[in-house]
Design an enzyme around this catalytic site. Structure first.
Site, PDB file in Angstrom:
ATOM      1  N   ASP A  66      30.235  47.566  35.944  1.00  0.00           N
ATOM      2  CA  ASP A  66      31.402  46.666  35.912  1.00  0.00           C
ATOM      3  C   ASP A  66      32.144  46.645  37.481  1.00  0.00           C
ATOM      4  OD1 ASP A  66      33.446  44.611  35.100  1.00  0.00           O
ATOM      5  OD2 ASP A  66      33.659  45.633  33.169  1.00  0.00           O
ATOM      6  N   GLU A  90      42.203  42.109  28.680  1.00  0.00           N
ATOM      7  CA  GLU A  90      42.211  43.655  28.803  1.00  0.00           C
ATOM      8  C   GLU A  90      43.382  44.395  28.353  1.00  0.00           C
ATOM      9  OE1 GLU A  90      39.970  44.826  32.249  1.00  0.00           O
ATOM     10  OE2 GLU A  90      38.967  43.015  32.778  1.00  0.00           O
TER      11      GLU A  90
END
Length: 500
Positions: free
Chosen positions: A242, A388
């Site tokens: 990521d 997030e």
């Protein structure tokens, strides 16, 4: 592979951001992949404080082609792979179709629908030059306090595993019989993309739902709950880290980057995210087919939690009525309706950033012309879209203004029926007294751009079929609480959903 130098092999394992992917960098380092994040999509200038995202499909194609020309100018002419976060449609693309987030799609339990959504997403991506998507999220969210819980299909690993069928829609349905497991496959089709199941085993089980926190549980539970969806997905694709992910292997972050590289590649990472008009008719018709699919996904994702008192159902509503009052800040706000990862990482506020239909607009289009529709916003700034860690919440309660709106409309001194539609990325606490005042309660999740999918079921053009993809708790004190727990006393259990 035998013709490649070490430098070329390393370059092919490197992914960088569009803003640093100059012709010279692409050619010198043999870069294998380029990505755009929310503020580096084509058309956005990094020094623009407004970060206006309104680039056309043609602008995307031009940008990608320019980078591709640089990749093809290298000694071996290996094409680069351009990737974006297409977590619920090509959602960073201006006027793209934004589908419901995964929590809503989990409520549909419709494998065929999810495949078609994958195919539609792939088609919109490839039309802009994108051939790689960082999707789907197959985390098994076990604690709704996690800010990314709406990106998870469900708390149930079997349901999440079933919904990984979206990969077939993205990459292509039929895998050749001679295809080896662990070797990425996507059909030789200009409308298909490479998928990327994310993020990592255990990402939905962190302690107290804190983003990127530790997941502490026995190995057997890790395999049973969190590994299950990943096994088949990993067989279908290659592995990429990521954004600056390998930097976080060490504490402090980036403290020993050499070790991070060694550990990351040694663990099996294939690529490191290093970073940083055909005619109007064809384009328009293609988009409307995709919006029809999104609308279908919306109506199948809505979960009816309450419908009247005793044996007197409230839904479906009549289209012909003297007056319908639509209240609440999320009723006429496309950004709130879409949630995070929509045009921007943290989403947007308002209805002028991309195209779509708000719930209010959908009501006005659905009811009889003689029905008066009145809107009362009562703005609420406590619940903007989020993504997030920005979505962390320890209490999961309705905001004060939201409660005031419900109490005002559903108050004791009223003669009309009160239907509450919750636009939310996860279950929220609902007090018994408040629930008693509500005549009908619907979980709409984060439905995306197609608000008419909401009115399709509210007004009876289609029936409610959605089932809860996660447990709806009574009190936050019960959390984490998931189906199968020894102590399980929810307000609405996993799989609950009334039909009409």
């Amino acid at each position: 592979m035998g013709r490649m130098t070490l430098a070329e092999k390393v370059g092919q394992m490197t992914q960088i951001d569009r803003v640093v992917a100059t012709h010279d960098v692409m050619k010198k380092y043999f870069i294998g992949s380029v990505l755009s994040i929310d503020d580096t999509v084509p058309g956005i200038r990094r020094n623009d404080p407004m970060k206006v995202n309104n680039a056309s499909a043609a602008r995307w194609v031009t940008t990608v082609n320019k980078i591709q020309e640089a990749a093809l100018s290298t000694r071996l002419g290996i094409p680069m792979l351009f990737g974006v976060d297409a977590v619920h449609g090509h959602s960073y693309m201006y006027r793209s179709t934004i589908f419901p987030h995964n929590i809503g799609l989990g409520a549909t339990r419709d494998v065929d629908l999810i495949k078609r959504i994958g195919a539609a997403t792939a088609a919109e991506c490839t039309a802009t030059g994108v051939r790689y998507v960082f999707s789907p999220t197959i985390a098994v969210c076990r604690d709704p306090r996690w800010g990314r819980c709406y990106e998870s299909f469900s708390e149930d690993p079997e349901l999440v595993k079933n919904m990984t069928a979206i990969i077939s829609g993205l990459q292509g349905q039929v895998v050749p019989s001679n295809s080896r497991k662990g070797v990425p496959f996507f059909a030789n089709d200009k409308t298909k993309v490479a998928a990327c199941a994310k993020h990592y085993v255990g990402d939905g089980g962190t302690n107290k739902g804190i983003n990127e926190n530790d997941t502490v549980l026995p190995w057997s539970e890790l395999v049973r709950i969190h590994m299950l969806p990943y096994v088949g997905a990993i067989e279908k694709g290659f592995v990429i880290s990521d954004m600056m992910g390998i930097d976080k292997i060490t504490t402090p972050i980036g403290d020993n980057y050499t070790y991070s590289i060694e550990a990351g590649i040694g663990a099996g990472i294939d690529m490191v995210m290093v970073p940083y008009n055909t005619t109007s008719f064809v384009n328009g018709l293609t988009r409307l087919e995709h919006r029809r699919l999104a609308r279908e996904a919306v109506r199948k994702s809505l979960v009816l939690l309450k419908n009247g008192h005793d044996s007197s159902p409230v839904l479906p509503l009549p289209k012909k009525a003297p007056l319908i009052l639509v209240a609440g800040s999320h009723a006429n706000n496309l950004g709130f309706q879409c949630g995070g990862w929509s045009m921007r990482w943290q989403g947007f506020n308002g209805s002028n950033v991309t195209s779509g239909t708000t719930i209010l607009e959908a009501v006005r289009r659905t009811v009889d012309p003689t029905t008066q529709v009145v809107f009362s916003q009562q703005p609420d700034q406590e619940l903007p879209p989020y993504a997030e860690s920005k979505g962390q919440s320890s209490n999961l309660t309705l905001p004060a203004d939201g409660l005031a709106a419900i109490e005002s409309v559903c108050g004791r001194k009223r003669r009309s029926k009160c239907v509450v539609v919750l636009v939310t990325g996860r279950p929220v606490a609902i007090e018994p007294e408040l629930l008693a005042r509500i005549d009908a309660l619907v979980a709409a999740w984060l439905p995306g751009t197609e608000g008419r999918g909401v009115t399709d079921v509210l007004f009876g053009d289609h029936g409610f079929t959605g089932k809860l993809p996660r447990t709806w708790f009574r009190s936050v004190d019960q959390l984490p609480m998931n189906v199968g727990d020894e102590v399980y006393d929810p307000l609405f259990p996993f799989g609950f959903g009334l039909a009409t």
